[in-house]
Design a protein around this motif. Structure first.
Motif, PDB file in Angstrom:
ATOM      1  N   PHE A 115     -20.182 -20.025   0.717  1.00  0.00           N
ATOM      2  CA  PHE A 115     -19.283 -18.878   0.782  1.00  0.00           C
ATOM      3  C   PHE A 115     -17.939 -19.342   1.330  1.00  0.00           C
ATOM      4  CE2 PHE A 115     -17.235 -15.235   2.726  1.00  0.00           C
ATOM      5  CZ  PHE A 115     -17.369 -14.271   1.734  1.00  0.00           C
ATOM      6  N   ASP A 116     -16.853 -18.933   0.683  1.00  0.00           N
ATOM      7  CA  ASP A 116     -15.521 -19.324   1.143  1.00  0.00           C
ATOM      8  C   ASP A 116     -14.518 -18.267   0.714  1.00  0.00           C
ATOM      9  OD1 ASP A 116     -13.714 -20.893   2.482  1.00  0.00           O
ATOM     10  OD2 ASP A 116     -14.029 -22.674   1.261  1.00  0.00           O
ATOM     11  N   ILE A 117     -13.336 -18.365   1.259  1.00  0.00           N
ATOM     12  CA  ILE A 117     -12.219 -17.504   0.882  1.00  0.00           C
ATOM     13  C   ILE A 117     -11.094 -18.408   0.411  1.00  0.00           C
ATOM     14  CG2 ILE A 117     -10.440 -15.932   1.749  1.00  0.00           C
ATOM     15  CD1 ILE A 117     -12.502 -14.739   3.626  1.00  0.00           C
ATOM     16  N   GLU A 118     -10.611 -18.145  -0.781  1.00  0.00           N
ATOM     17  CA  GLU A 118      -9.482 -18.910  -1.304  1.00  0.00           C
ATOM     18  C   GLU A 118      -8.200 -18.363  -0.681  1.00  0.00           C
ATOM     19  OE1 GLU A 118      -7.146 -19.650  -5.498  1.00  0.00           O
ATOM     20  OE2 GLU A 118      -9.241 -19.001  -5.568  1.00  0.00           O
ATOM     21  N   MET A 119      -7.469 -19.243  -0.029  1.00  0.00           N
ATOM     22  CA  MET A 119      -6.239 -18.832   0.651  1.00  0.00           C
ATOM     23  C   MET A 119      -5.266 -18.184  -0.336  1.00  0.00           C
ATOM     24  SD  MET A 119      -6.827 -19.647   3.759  1.00  0.00           S
ATOM     25  CE  MET A 119      -5.298 -19.735   4.630  1.00  0.00           C
ATOM     26  N   ASN A 120      -4.616 -17.114   0.128  1.00  0.00           N
ATOM     27  CA  ASN A 120      -3.599 -16.378  -0.632  1.00  0.00           C
ATOM     28  C   ASN A 120      -4.118 -15.765  -1.927  1.00  0.00           C
ATOM     29  OD1 ASN A 120      -1.516 -16.896   1.297  1.00  0.00           O
ATOM     30  ND2 ASN A 120      -1.483 -18.987   0.526  1.00  0.00           N
ATOM     31  N   SER A 121      -5.406 -15.539  -2.005  1.00  0.00           N
ATOM     32  CA  SER A 121      -6.010 -14.874  -3.155  1.00  0.00           C
ATOM     33  C   SER A 121      -6.328 -13.430  -2.778  1.00  0.00           C
ATOM     34  CB  SER A 121      -7.289 -15.601  -3.567  1.00  0.00           C
ATOM     35  OG  SER A 121      -8.296 -15.385  -2.583  1.00  0.00           O
ATOM     36  N   GLU A 122      -6.875 -12.701  -3.720  1.00  0.00           N
ATOM     37  CA  GLU A 122      -7.313 -11.327  -3.468  1.00  0.00           C
ATOM     38  C   GLU A 122      -8.413 -11.293  -2.407  1.00  0.00           C
ATOM     39  OE1 GLU A 122      -7.621  -7.090  -4.035  1.00  0.00           O
ATOM     40  OE2 GLU A 122      -6.076  -8.476  -4.693  1.00  0.00           O
ATOM     41  N   SER A 123      -9.238 -12.351  -2.358  1.00  0.00           N
ATOM     42  CA  SER A 123     -10.297 -12.389  -1.346  1.00  0.00           C
ATOM     43  C   SER A 123      -9.731 -12.635   0.053  1.00  0.00           C
ATOM     44  CB  SER A 123     -11.349 -13.448  -1.689  1.00  0.00           C
ATOM     45  OG  SER A 123     -10.792 -14.745  -1.648  1.00  0.00           O
ATOM     46  N   ASP A 124      -8.525 -13.168   0.130  1.00  0.00           N
ATOM     47  CA  ASP A 124      -7.836 -13.396   1.401  1.00  0.00           C
ATOM     48  C   ASP A 124      -6.985 -12.173   1.758  1.00  0.00           C
ATOM     49  OD1 ASP A 124      -6.675 -14.626   3.632  1.00  0.00           O
ATOM     50  OD2 ASP A 124      -5.378 -15.926   2.449  1.00  0.00           O
ATOM     51  N   TRP A 125      -6.195 -11.729   0.819  1.00  0.00           N
ATOM     52  CA  TRP A 125      -5.268 -10.608   1.014  1.00  0.00           C
ATOM     53  C   TRP A 125      -5.543  -9.522  -0.024  1.00  0.00           C
ATOM     54  CZ3 TRP A 125      -2.614 -10.253   5.297  1.00  0.00           C
ATOM     55  CH2 TRP A 125      -2.313 -11.416   5.996  1.00  0.00           C
ATOM     56  N   PRO A 126      -6.483  -8.627   0.262  1.00  0.00           N
ATOM     57  CA  PRO A 126      -6.799  -7.579  -0.714  1.00  0.00           C
ATOM     58  C   PRO A 126      -5.655  -6.576  -0.866  1.00  0.00           C
ATOM     59  CG  PRO A 126      -7.908  -7.145   1.362  1.00  0.00           C
ATOM     60  CD  PRO A 126      -7.246  -8.490   1.500  1.00  0.00           C
ATOM     61  N   GLN A 127      -5.512  -6.073  -2.076  1.00  0.00           N
ATOM     62  CA  GLN A 127      -4.546  -5.006  -2.330  1.00  0.00           C
ATOM     63  C   GLN A 127      -5.223  -3.693  -1.938  1.00  0.00           C
ATOM     64  OE1 GLN A 127      -1.318  -5.390  -3.298  1.00  0.00           O
ATOM     65  NE2 GLN A 127      -1.792  -7.560  -3.001  1.00  0.00           N
ATOM     66  N   ILE A 128      -4.716  -3.079  -0.905  1.00  0.00           N
ATOM     67  CA  ILE A 128      -5.317  -1.844  -0.399  1.00  0.00           C
ATOM     68  C   ILE A 128      -4.238  -0.785  -0.313  1.00  0.00           C
ATOM     69  CG2 ILE A 128      -6.426  -0.730   1.581  1.00  0.00           C
ATOM     70  CD1 ILE A 128      -7.677  -3.429   2.250  1.00  0.00           C
ATOM     71  N   GLU A 129      -4.549   0.384  -0.829  1.00  0.00           N
ATOM     72  CA  GLU A 129      -3.661   1.525  -0.672  1.00  0.00           C
ATOM     73  C   GLU A 129      -4.481   2.670  -0.090  1.00  0.00           C
ATOM     74  OE1 GLU A 129      -0.757   4.557  -3.118  1.00  0.00           O
ATOM     75  OE2 GLU A 129      -1.562   2.797  -4.135  1.00  0.00           O
ATOM     76  N   ILE A 130      -4.031   3.165   1.025  1.00  0.00           N
ATOM     77  CA  ILE A 130      -4.695   4.283   1.689  1.00  0.00           C
ATOM     78  C   ILE A 130      -4.135   5.575   1.099  1.00  0.00           C
ATOM     79  CG2 ILE A 130      -5.092   5.419   3.908  1.00  0.00           C
ATOM     80  CD1 ILE A 130      -6.435   2.641   3.615  1.00  0.00           C
ATOM     81  N   LYS A 131      -5.018   6.385   0.527  1.00  0.00           N
ATOM     82  CA  LYS A 131      -4.574   7.616  -0.141  1.00  0.00           C
ATOM     83  C   LYS A 131      -4.767   8.870   0.699  1.00  0.00           C
ATOM     84  CE  LYS A 131      -5.312   5.820  -4.768  1.00  0.00           C
ATOM     85  NZ  LYS A 131      -6.058   4.595  -4.673  1.00  0.00           N
ATOM     86  N   ASN A 132      -5.616   8.745   1.744  1.00  0.00           N
ATOM     87  CA  ASN A 132      -5.886   9.918   2.571  1.00  0.00           C
ATOM     88  C   ASN A 132      -6.536   9.467   3.877  1.00  0.00           C
ATOM     89  OD1 ASN A 132      -8.708   9.501   1.953  1.00  0.00           O
ATOM     90  ND2 ASN A 132      -8.335  10.540   0.002  1.00  0.00           N
ATOM     91  N   GLU A 133      -6.773  10.428   4.729  1.00  0.00           N
ATOM     92  CA  GLU A 133      -7.353  10.128   6.036  1.00  0.00           C
ATOM     93  C   GLU A 133      -8.754   9.527   5.905  1.00  0.00           C
ATOM     94  OE1 GLU A 133      -7.949  12.198  10.409  1.00  0.00           O
ATOM     95  OE2 GLU A 133      -6.944  13.312   8.810  1.00  0.00           O
ATOM     96  N   GLU A 134      -9.512   9.989   4.919  1.00  0.00           N
ATOM     97  CA  GLU A 134     -10.855   9.450   4.708  1.00  0.00           C
ATOM     98  C   GLU A 134     -10.807   7.953   4.378  1.00  0.00           C
ATOM     99  OE1 GLU A 134     -14.593  10.015   1.655  1.00  0.00           O
ATOM    100  OE2 GLU A 134     -13.253  11.716   1.987  1.00  0.00           O
ATOM    101  N   ASP A 135      -9.863   7.527   3.530  1.00  0.00           N
ATOM    102  CA  ASP A 135      -9.707   6.100   3.216  1.00  0.00           C
ATOM    103  C   ASP A 135      -9.410   5.292   4.478  1.00  0.00           C
ATOM    104  OD1 ASP A 135      -9.996   6.635   0.498  1.00  0.00           O
ATOM    105  OD2 ASP A 135      -7.885   6.281   0.013  1.00  0.00           O
ATOM    106  N   TRP A 136      -8.509   5.808   5.311  1.00  0.00           N
ATOM    107  CA  TRP A 136      -8.118   5.120   6.541  1.00  0.00           C
ATOM    108  C   TRP A 136      -9.306   5.032   7.504  1.00  0.00           C
ATOM    109  CZ3 TRP A 136      -5.560   1.480   8.333  1.00  0.00           C
ATOM    110  CH2 TRP A 136      -5.106   1.389   9.658  1.00  0.00           C
ATOM    111  N   ASN A 137     -10.029   6.131   7.643  1.00  0.00           N
ATOM    112  CA  ASN A 137     -11.216   6.129   8.510  1.00  0.00           C
ATOM    113  C   ASN A 137     -12.266   5.145   7.998  1.00  0.00           C
ATOM    114  OD1 ASN A 137     -10.130   8.047  10.227  1.00  0.00           O
ATOM    115  ND2 ASN A 137     -11.130   9.763   9.197  1.00  0.00           N
ATOM    116  N   GLN A 138     -12.445   5.091   6.698  1.00  0.00           N
ATOM    117  CA  GLN A 138     -13.434   4.190   6.102  1.00  0.00           C
ATOM    118  C   GLN A 138     -13.057   2.732   6.343  1.00  0.00           C
ATOM    119  OE1 GLN A 138     -14.362   5.055   2.000  1.00  0.00           O
ATOM    120  NE2 GLN A 138     -15.318   3.071   1.688  1.00  0.00           N
TER     121      GLN A 138
END
Length: 161
Positions: A75-98
């Protein structure tokens, strides 16, 4: 709970930084709980990452540590990839809490796993890596603190009052 001194010290450091009263100020969870869900997407004018992306990155690296604690050699994480820096957009309070809950779950699992090890295990090489578990475990604590500082800066720069 582990009775060995070095494990206890590492556990204390991890717990203090995460949701305790660290000497340098605010803990990770205290800071994250002070951020509104709609501010989690804010990116400073000259910045590249939002608080949500930093949090996703922190979670991914905690999962890396958990996998290595469980013996995952490949198991590894490729630097500067999606597995390192996921694209996340919080759309509501539930997303943030999760997202915050996901971080808390990694904390619980990290503490649970570490409590089962003894000091001599810390000198064991991490599967698939050229460093030991002491370096890995100490590193995840430092990683959280580093990104906590970035989150604080982003929060401060995005305030409009």
């Amino acid at each position: 709970m582990a009775t060995d001194t070095r494990i206890k010290e590492l556990l204390n450091s991890i717990q203090e930084a995460f949701d305790g009263n660290p000497w340098y100020g605010i803990s990770v969870m205290e800071k994250l709980n002070s951020i509104d869900w709609y501010s989690a997407n804010a990116v400073p004018r000259d910045g590249k990452k939002s608080v949500a992306q930093l949090l996703g990155h922190m979670i991914n690296w905690r999962v890396f540590v958990l996998k290595k604690l469980q013996g995952a050699t490949y198991f590894d994480i490729e630097m500067n990839s999606e597995s390192d820096w996921p694209q996340i957009e919080i759309k509501n309070e539930e997303d943030w809490n999760q997202l915050r809950t996901e971080l808390q779950q990694t904390q619980l699992e990290l503490v649970r796993l570490l409590a089962n090890f003894q000091d001599n295990w810390l000198d064991t090489t991490v599967p698939g890596k050229d460093y030991d578990f002491r370096h890995l475990v100490d590193g995840i604590c430092q990683h959280d603190i580093y990104h906590l500082g970035q989150i604080g800066l982003i929060q401060g720069m995005s305030k409009t009052d």
